[in-house]
Every structure is written in C-alpha cells, then in structure tokens.
Design an enzyme around this catalytic site. Structure first.
Site, short mmCIF file in Angstrom:
data_model
loop_
_atom_site.label_atom_id
_atom_site.label_comp_id
_atom_site.label_asym_id
_atom_site.label_seq_id
_atom_site.Cartn_x
_atom_site.Cartn_y
_atom_site.Cartn_z
N SER A 2 33.87 10.03 5.97
CA SER A 2 34.56 9.74 7.23
C SER A 2 33.73 8.88 8.17
O SER A 2 34.28 8.13 8.98
CB SER A 2 34.95 11.04 7.93
OG SER A 2 35.99 11.70 7.24
N THR A 29 34.76 10.82 12.63
CA THR A 29 35.78 9.80 12.89
C THR A 29 35.85 9.41 14.36
O THR A 29 35.71 8.22 14.69
CB THR A 29 37.15 10.27 12.38
OG1 THR A 29 37.05 10.57 10.98
CG2 THR A 29 38.20 9.18 12.58
N GLU A 36 42.91 11.80 16.39
CA GLU A 36 42.66 12.20 15.01
C GLU A 36 43.25 13.57 14.71
O GLU A 36 42.97 14.55 15.40
CB GLU A 36 41.17 12.24 14.71
CG GLU A 36 40.90 12.55 13.24
CD GLU A 36 39.47 12.98 12.94
OE1 GLU A 36 39.03 12.73 11.80
OE2 GLU A 36 38.82 13.57 13.82
N ASP A 70 41.92 7.75 7.10
CA ASP A 70 40.66 7.07 6.79
C ASP A 70 40.35 7.07 5.30
O ASP A 70 39.60 6.23 4.82
CB ASP A 70 39.50 7.67 7.59
CG ASP A 70 39.40 9.18 7.44
OD1 ASP A 70 40.30 9.81 6.87
OD2 ASP A 70 38.40 9.75 7.94
N HIS A 71 40.91 8.02 4.57
CA HIS A 71 40.70 8.14 3.12
C HIS A 71 41.57 9.28 2.63
O HIS A 71 42.13 10.05 3.42
CB HIS A 71 39.23 8.44 2.79
CG HIS A 71 38.68 9.61 3.57
ND1 HIS A 71 39.08 10.91 3.34
CD2 HIS A 71 37.80 9.67 4.59
CE1 HIS A 71 38.46 11.72 4.18
NE2 HIS A 71 37.68 10.98 4.96
N HIS A 95 36.60 13.70 -1.28
CA HIS A 95 37.42 12.53 -1.04
C HIS A 95 37.68 11.81 -2.36
O HIS A 95 36.99 12.03 -3.35
CB HIS A 95 36.72 11.57 -0.08
CG HIS A 95 36.36 12.17 1.24
ND1 HIS A 95 35.55 11.55 2.15
CD2 HIS A 95 36.71 13.36 1.80
CE1 HIS A 95 35.41 12.31 3.22
NE2 HIS A 95 36.09 13.42 3.02
#
Length: 448
Positions: A93, A146, A275, A322-323, A411
């Site tokens: 992140s 983040t 977020e 973000d992923h 991730h």
C-alpha cells in the site's frame, strides 16, 4: 514531481504535456480525440479521490451479487490500471499510495519518496500550493500507508508517529480516522516519545473531536478563519463495519459528508482523499463477510461524494483501489452458481466469532448459527474444531458457503478498475498505470 518512469510490457505511455512545478506531467487518455465528450472538458475545481484498499474487479462482481443490484460506481467504469511497484511485481500500500499520489513508482514500504530517497511532491500538496483546501479520511489509523502517501514523506510506512507530525506540518485541513495513539506522547499512553500532537493541533487552530456525535456537531468549521478539524475516533484503527454500531465511532459516509461540508467552503476548491481501509484487511483474512460489509460502507461514502458532485457540477470523483488483496474469486469449488448474497446474514468477523468459541470449541455450531445463520454440517464443525487457526477456518466455511474463493492471504498483481464521475471523467478511459491517475487529475484541475 510526477515523472513518468515508464511502464512494463503491455502498457503504453500515451502522451506527455502539462508541466507541473517545473517537471513533466504526462497526461494520459486512451480514448481518441474525436470520441471524447468535448462538452465535459471544463476545469475541475474539486477532486474526491475514493480508494477502496484491496478492491479489484472480483470484489466488484461479488459485491453486485451480495447487494442484488449494481453498485453506485458500476455506471462509471472507465478503465483498468496496473499496480506493480519499483522493486516488485506485487505492490504494497505504501508504494501504491505513493504512485497514486505523486505519479512516481517507489519501493514497497516507502511513503512519498522515490527509490533513491528523494522527496516527491504529492498531488494533495500541489493542490494546497494552488490555494485549495485538503482532507484525509480513513477507517484505519489515519497515519496508515495509503493516506500517509498524500501528505508525508518517510522511508518506512511503519513510522506512523513521524507521519502524524508531518500532517500537522503540512496543515491538512481535515484529518479524520483512527490512530489517536500516534498523536499522543508515551506519558499519555501514546506512541510519540514526547510530542503531544493533539495539543499542538489545537494550538494550530484544529478543533479536536473523538466521537461520532462530536464530529456531527462540528460541520461549521470556518476554513477562512484558519479553523481546521482533527478527528481521531479510536486509539488504533476504527472497528470493522460489522461492529461499528457497538462503538461511538462514525461511519465512513459520515466522515466523508462532514469533510466535504467543511472543505467546500474554500472558494478555490479542495482535494479530498477517502480510504475504505479495511476491505484490504478482510482480504488478508480471507473473510468474505467482513469484505462485503466494508465494501457496502465504502459505497455509502461514494454515494455522498457523487451526490455532492451532481449538485456542484465542478467536482471530479475518482474511485480506484490501490491493489487487489487475497485474490478473491467470483465462484469456487467447481460450482456454476454465485452465492454472495448469503453474506447479508453474516453479522461478525471471523476473528470475532473465533473469540466466542469456548476452550474445547464445543460451541462452534451455536456461534456460527448466531452470527451467520448457517446450520453447519458435521464436517464444517469438525474442520473448525480441528483447525490451528479457528478464525481462518471460520472464514473458509463462510467463503465456501458464498462460493467465494481466495488464492492468497497477501496482495496480488491483478489489474484494478478505475471509475470516475464528473467533469473530465472520460480522461480515465483506457488501459493505464497507477502513476497516470494523479497526472490526469492534476491536468483536470489545471494545477500550476
């Protein structure tokens, strides 16, 4: 700032143009000029950057089944983007946040610096230099990787006390989330060695709030008089959405609404980052019920943003994770059915349910019936009783019931969808990289 470091095979740098802070800012638009909506090219005054941490297209697909209808963002899908970091095919992140905030790749774990340790200006900081107000909202500690990527510069994402210091030094106008311990000194039970950043914030003109009620009573912060808002609603992260009602903490939608109400007072516009932090944490835990409920909470926040944008007419709302986290699948175990709707009956996280088990786990059936509504088979009961990690075993049972699979507890490198609404939203059409997103926003805002 915003240097284009290039993309891997399959991703094409489509154009370069705007100069921001003296450095090249490559503008990207995969849609042909003749196909663009030229009537939607007016300047963007405000940007609301909505980041569902860990969210990918499979989360979107399962959420649609879970909800039983389209999500608010589905009508605004524009493109996809890659997420690799400077030193890894799979980003964390910090590196992803830095790319999404500065237009530059960096190494995993690094916030707001390039791989050589040089400080990178963020789009939030650039917006501030252009006279815009700024805000950060999250359900994690507000100093988590983040949000930190937009207003701090540290070699390690774990240095959350330094990140907190930099927020105040950067004078972010609205700061809302968890993480009070990172603002308090050890003498008051916090993590700072000596600094009392809450006291410092109040001296800088911040109103400090700690509960939902206090937040909702402080919508009338006067930015033009130098007033700001710091809301820290938990010592660490906020509670998962499934358990938020048991606390005095606000929802993500409520924090978003208050932030917009305050920031819109600035006549030159604002830049706000929101977020949905814990979608990612649910993915790490392979907890499908937790994931879908936090996506639902995030959608309510997006609805607040789009409602404001519809009325305002000068606001660009961008929704981009973000992923991917967990490698969630839409379907599992060879089934041809999708069953995420059963997660509507799940009222607790796997961790919470595991904590309700007695020492010999003889009450597995009762606990799961109470918090999921499932009548477990003998095999499911046995699997939870025998597991070395009861929470993970519970999450596996719940995910199997929902026909949701997982490929990782970390991730993945999956491409991520980007959704956009408002003026110049079409500029996000095409196959992009995460570094392109802030460049497009900066050009839309005509940042100088």
């Amino acid at each position: 700032m915003f240097n284009n470091l290039g993309k891997k095979l399959g991703v094409v740098a489509l154009s370069a143009g705007l100069v921001l802070s003296g450095l090249s800012l490559g503008a990207v638009d995969a849609k042909p000029e003749h196909a663009r909506n030229k009537g939607n090219n007016k300047k963007v005054e405000n940007v609301i950057y909505m980041i569902p941490d860990g969210f990918s297209s499979d989360y979107a697909s399962n959420y649609r089944v879970y909800k039983g209808e389209d999500a608010v963002w589905d009508a605004h899908l524009k493109g996809m983007f890659t997420t690799y970091s400077a030193n890894s095919d799979i980003t964390d992140s910090a590196a992803a946040g830095t790319a999404m905030a500065t237009g530059n790749k960096t190494n995993n774990g690094v916030v707001g610096l390039d791989p050589e340790g040089n400080e990178l200006q963020t789009i939030l900081e650039a917006a501030q230099e252009n006279g815009k107000a700024s805000g950060l909202v999250a359900t994690s500690t507000i100093t988590h990787a983040t949000p930190a990527s937009f207003a701090s510069h540290v070699e390690s994402r774990n240095n959350e006390t330094k990140i907190a210091e930099q927020y105040l030094a950067n004078e972010v106008d609205v700061i809302l989330g968890g993480g009070k311990d990172n603002f308090l000194p050890v003498s008051k039970g916090g993590n700072q060695e000596e600094l009392d950043l809450i006291k410092q914030a109040e001296e800088q003109g911040y109103e400090f709030v700690e509960t939902r009620d206090e937040l909702l009573e402080n919508k009338d912060i006067k930015l033009r008089k130098g007033e700001k808002l710091l809301g820290l609603f938990a010592n660490g992260a906020l509670a998962p959405e499934l358990h938020r009602d048991e606390t005095e903490e606000p929802s993500l939608a409520e924090m978003t609404e208050v932030a917009i109400d305050i920031l819109e007072e600035n006549k030159k516009g604002f830049f706000l980052v929101v977020e949905g932090s814990q979608i990612d944490w649910a993915g790490h835990a392979n907890d499908a019920g937790y994931a879908m409920s936090d996506v639902a909470a995030f959608e309510e926040a997006v609805e607040e943003a789009i409602e404001f944008a519809e009325e305002d007419g000068k606001t660009l709302v961008v929704v981009a994770g973000d992923h991917d986290t967990g490698g969630m699948t839409t379907g599992s175990k060879g089934s041809m059915e999708l069953n995420a709707a059963v997660l509507q009956d799940v009222t607790a996280t796997g961790d919470f349910m595991a904590a309700q088990l007695n020492e010999d786990r003889s009450n597995v059936r009762e606990v799961l019936a109470k918090y999921t509504g499932f009548d477990l088979t003998n095999e499911e009961v046995q699997a939870i009783q025998d597991a070395s990690n009861a929470a993970f075993a519970i999450n596996t049972v719940v995910s199997d019931r929902a026909n949701i699979g997982w490929t990782s507890t970390n991730h993945t490198g999956a491409d991520i969808p980007v959704y956009a609404y408002g003026p110049q939203a079409e500029k996000f059409v095409g196959f992009l990289d995460n570094t392109d997103l802030p460049k497009i926003m900066a050009k839309a805002m005509k940042l100088k």
